[in-house]
Enzyme design. Sequence first.
Site, mmCIF file in Angstrom:
data_model
loop_
_atom_site.group_PDB
_atom_site.id
_atom_site.type_symbol
_atom_site.label_atom_id
_atom_site.label_comp_id
_atom_site.label_asym_id
_atom_site.label_seq_id
_atom_site.Cartn_x
_atom_site.Cartn_y
_atom_site.Cartn_z
ATOM 1 N N ASN A 98 0.874 -1.169 0.000
ATOM 2 C CA ASN A 98 0.000 0.000 0.000
ATOM 3 C C ASN A 98 0.908 1.216 0.000
ATOM 4 O O ASN A 98 1.418 1.638 1.044
ATOM 5 C CB ASN A 98 -0.904 -0.016 1.239
ATOM 6 C CG ASN A 98 -1.857 1.173 1.289
ATOM 7 O OD1 ASN A 98 -1.769 2.090 0.477
ATOM 8 N ND2 ASN A 98 -2.753 1.174 2.251
ATOM 9 N N LYS A 140 3.092 0.768 3.324
ATOM 10 C CA LYS A 140 2.673 -0.274 4.258
ATOM 11 C C LYS A 140 2.766 -1.603 3.526
ATOM 12 O O LYS A 140 2.458 -1.676 2.334
ATOM 13 C CB LYS A 140 1.223 -0.054 4.712
ATOM 14 C CG LYS A 140 0.989 1.197 5.524
ATOM 15 C CD LYS A 140 -0.491 1.295 5.901
ATOM 16 C CE LYS A 140 -0.797 2.601 6.604
ATOM 17 N NZ LYS A 140 -2.257 2.722 6.901
ATOM 18 N N ARG A 176 -2.628 -2.043 -3.478
ATOM 19 C CA ARG A 176 -3.816 -1.223 -3.290
ATOM 20 C C ARG A 176 -3.725 -0.034 -4.246
ATOM 21 O O ARG A 176 -2.737 0.698 -4.258
ATOM 22 C CB ARG A 176 -3.890 -0.696 -1.858
ATOM 23 C CG ARG A 176 -5.115 0.186 -1.628
ATOM 24 C CD ARG A 176 -4.970 1.030 -0.379
ATOM 25 N NE ARG A 176 -6.142 1.870 -0.174
ATOM 26 C CZ ARG A 176 -6.122 3.040 0.462
ATOM 27 N NH1 ARG A 176 -4.988 3.503 0.956
ATOM 28 N NH2 ARG A 176 -7.227 3.746 0.613
ATOM 29 N N HIS A 217 -12.671 3.099 0.057
ATOM 30 C CA HIS A 217 -12.642 2.087 1.133
ATOM 31 C C HIS A 217 -13.331 0.794 0.699
ATOM 32 O O HIS A 217 -13.814 0.032 1.524
ATOM 33 C CB HIS A 217 -13.325 2.597 2.415
ATOM 34 C CG HIS A 217 -12.634 3.742 3.079
ATOM 35 N ND1 HIS A 217 -13.335 4.736 3.748
ATOM 36 C CD2 HIS A 217 -11.323 4.062 3.190
ATOM 37 C CE1 HIS A 217 -12.472 5.619 4.244
ATOM 38 N NE2 HIS A 217 -11.241 5.227 3.915
ATOM 39 N N HIS A 251 -17.433 2.494 8.030
ATOM 40 C CA HIS A 251 -15.969 2.456 8.135
ATOM 41 C C HIS A 251 -15.543 3.787 8.745
ATOM 42 O O HIS A 251 -15.495 4.819 8.056
ATOM 43 C CB HIS A 251 -15.354 2.252 6.745
ATOM 44 C CG HIS A 251 -13.849 2.259 6.740
ATOM 45 N ND1 HIS A 251 -13.100 1.126 6.538
ATOM 46 C CD2 HIS A 251 -12.958 3.277 6.905
ATOM 47 C CE1 HIS A 251 -11.812 1.439 6.588
ATOM 48 N NE2 HIS A 251 -11.708 2.740 6.803
ATOM 49 N N LEU A 252 -15.215 3.771 10.026
ATOM 50 C CA LEU A 252 -14.942 5.007 10.750
ATOM 51 C C LEU A 252 -13.493 5.017 11.229
ATOM 52 O O LEU A 252 -13.147 4.428 12.258
ATOM 53 C CB LEU A 252 -15.892 5.148 11.952
ATOM 54 C CG LEU A 252 -17.385 4.995 11.654
ATOM 55 C CD1 LEU A 252 -18.203 5.132 12.938
ATOM 56 C CD2 LEU A 252 -17.840 6.013 10.615
ATOM 57 N N GLY A 294 -10.196 8.706 7.947
ATOM 58 C CA GLY A 294 -11.119 8.811 6.827
ATOM 59 C C GLY A 294 -12.331 7.968 7.164
ATOM 60 O O GLY A 294 -12.201 6.929 7.827
ATOM 61 N N ARG A 348 -11.277 15.979 7.139
ATOM 62 C CA ARG A 348 -12.087 16.325 5.966
ATOM 63 C C ARG A 348 -13.484 16.739 6.397
ATOM 64 O O ARG A 348 -14.068 16.169 7.312
ATOM 65 C CB ARG A 348 -12.178 15.140 5.006
ATOM 66 C CG ARG A 348 -10.864 14.679 4.437
ATOM 67 C CD ARG A 348 -11.047 13.481 3.530
ATOM 68 N NE ARG A 348 -9.781 12.810 3.257
ATOM 69 C CZ ARG A 348 -9.638 11.502 3.146
ATOM 70 N NH1 ARG A 348 -10.685 10.705 3.268
ATOM 71 N NH2 ARG A 348 -8.456 10.977 2.906
ATOM 72 N N MET A 368 -10.207 10.578 18.279
ATOM 73 C CA MET A 368 -11.464 10.449 19.020
ATOM 74 C C MET A 368 -11.219 10.217 20.513
ATOM 75 O O MET A 368 -12.011 10.662 21.359
ATOM 76 C CB MET A 368 -12.311 9.324 18.432
ATOM 77 C CG MET A 368 -13.719 9.227 19.004
ATOM 78 S SD MET A 368 -14.721 10.746 18.814
ATOM 79 C CE MET A 368 -15.045 10.712 17.042
ATOM 80 N N ARG A 369 -10.124 9.550 20.860
ATOM 81 C CA ARG A 369 -9.826 9.328 22.281
ATOM 82 C C ARG A 369 -9.580 10.647 22.995
ATOM 83 O O ARG A 369 -10.059 10.858 24.125
ATOM 84 C CB ARG A 369 -8.608 8.410 22.413
ATOM 85 C CG ARG A 369 -8.830 6.988 21.934
ATOM 86 C CD ARG A 369 -7.531 6.245 21.737
ATOM 87 N NE ARG A 369 -6.712 6.865 20.692
ATOM 88 C CZ ARG A 369 -5.583 6.353 20.212
ATOM 89 N NH1 ARG A 369 -5.129 5.210 20.702
ATOM 90 N NH2 ARG A 369 -4.904 6.974 19.259
ATOM 91 N N GLY A 411 -10.599 2.117 12.814
ATOM 92 C CA GLY A 411 -10.079 2.518 14.117
ATOM 93 C C GLY A 411 -11.094 3.046 15.102
ATOM 94 O O GLY A 411 -11.167 2.592 16.252
ATOM 95 N N GLU A 417 -14.213 0.375 15.519
ATOM 96 C CA GLU A 417 -13.894 -0.823 16.284
ATOM 97 C C GLU A 417 -13.615 -0.538 17.752
ATOM 98 O O GLU A 417 -13.810 -1.414 18.606
ATOM 99 C CB GLU A 417 -12.667 -1.514 15.671
ATOM 100 C CG GLU A 417 -12.908 -2.075 14.288
ATOM 101 C CD GLU A 417 -11.610 -2.497 13.601
ATOM 102 O OE1 GLU A 417 -10.658 -2.864 14.322
ATOM 103 O OE2 GLU A 417 -11.556 -2.460 12.357
ATOM 104 N N GLU A 450 -8.111 -5.009 5.348
ATOM 105 C CA GLU A 450 -7.978 -4.681 3.933
ATOM 106 C C GLU A 450 -6.814 -5.432 3.281
ATOM 107 O O GLU A 450 -6.899 -5.822 2.117
ATOM 108 C CB GLU A 450 -7.799 -3.166 3.778
ATOM 109 C CG GLU A 450 -9.047 -2.383 4.172
ATOM 110 C CD GLU A 450 -8.837 -0.892 4.178
ATOM 111 O OE1 GLU A 450 -9.164 -0.249 3.163
ATOM 112 O OE2 GLU A 450 -8.333 -0.358 5.186
#
Length: 403
Positions: free
Chosen positions: A12, A19, A96, A185, A213-214, A217, A246, A288-289, A335, A338, A389
């Site tokens: 990727n 990656k 990818r 995605h 898919h959070l 992105g 975004r 988010m944390r 991320g 989950e 993925e």
Amino acid sequence: MTANATRVLVLNSGSSSVKYQLLDMGSGTRLAVGLVERIGEETSRLSHTPLATGGDKRETEGPIADHDAALKAVAAELAADGLGLDSPELAAIGHRVVHGGLKFTAPTVIDDAVLKEIERLVPVAPLHNPANLTGIRTAQALRPDLPQVAVFDTAFHTTMPEYAARYAIDVETADAHRIRRYGFHGTSHAYVSRKTAALLGKDPSEVNVIVLHLGNGASASAVAGGRCVDTSMGLTPLEGLVMGTRSGDIDPAVTFHLRRVAGMSTDEIDVLLNKKSGLVGLCGDNDMREIRRRIDEGDERAELAFDIYIHRLKKYIGAYTAVLGRVDAVAFTAGVGENAAPVREAALAGLEELGMAVDASRNAVRSDEPRLISPDSARVAVAVVPTDEELEIAQQTYALVNA
């Protein structure tokens, strides 16, 4: 390809990173994973974990000039573990590729014509396709004899009907400039929708799923019987949900306003909407944390950012419920999806009339396994399904070269 060639290397390639994962499709195991980052800088870093030998992660720092040097460094790390790219057990390299337009609806063995088409799509994916092309060409130079396969982010979404994919603009102009909704995605949405059906003990053809898919992105999709019928991202990955940096959905006239009133250039507006908006634009954080920590401390900006994020998410869940007509499951992945239990709880709060609810104790459990977090009595199953993925790319690549 030899009979015992069961390994697939997944690459990727980003603009300044690569990656990678090496997987054995015969045993279904990961042999190595790693990341090269900050390519082209003095502080480049390569992180490599040899899973096959159970060894510890190895990290090296120092200048890595370009993708050619990065892949050669990766090859050296793999060779040190007895997993070199010259191994007869390596069946193919799977890449990818973010944008495949309408031409590529399935994994594709890469040849000169495929490379030209990926290059032709650079104007609609200027941040991604050039890096993907660099990775492909570098890998081809290292192993010109090996099948190289492109797996496209957009492919899963090519099943969208025209009324979902078309924007309501002049048809001739849209067609001339390939303006339509492509979605992204796709490998994640394909993998998670299939895994959700399996979690319910059903064939994908029997299940209607809303996949969320959070990550930094973020995208949503409506999957009917294993086929995508709508998705939130559009011509580019900017459309749709509020994301880390975004904006997601926005009145197109905002761009005209910023040009005329703020005197901003096209490039400045591009940077604003793609890199300085979303959660980071609203509250200064895209983790988010950290946002949840600030909310717990009474930070009003963080709370408003979270509320805007959830409001947009809830709108898409409602819209895709209408699109599908019958929803069997809602699946959270990536991320944030989950790991952020408060996001899952808030996204479905008040949707009990749609048959959607979260069981608090199940939602609080952390696990790397697919699991249901809805009450037993819920009409719609709510699942947390870790995405993979790289495995999806490897499976599609291996299936193609063995067809």
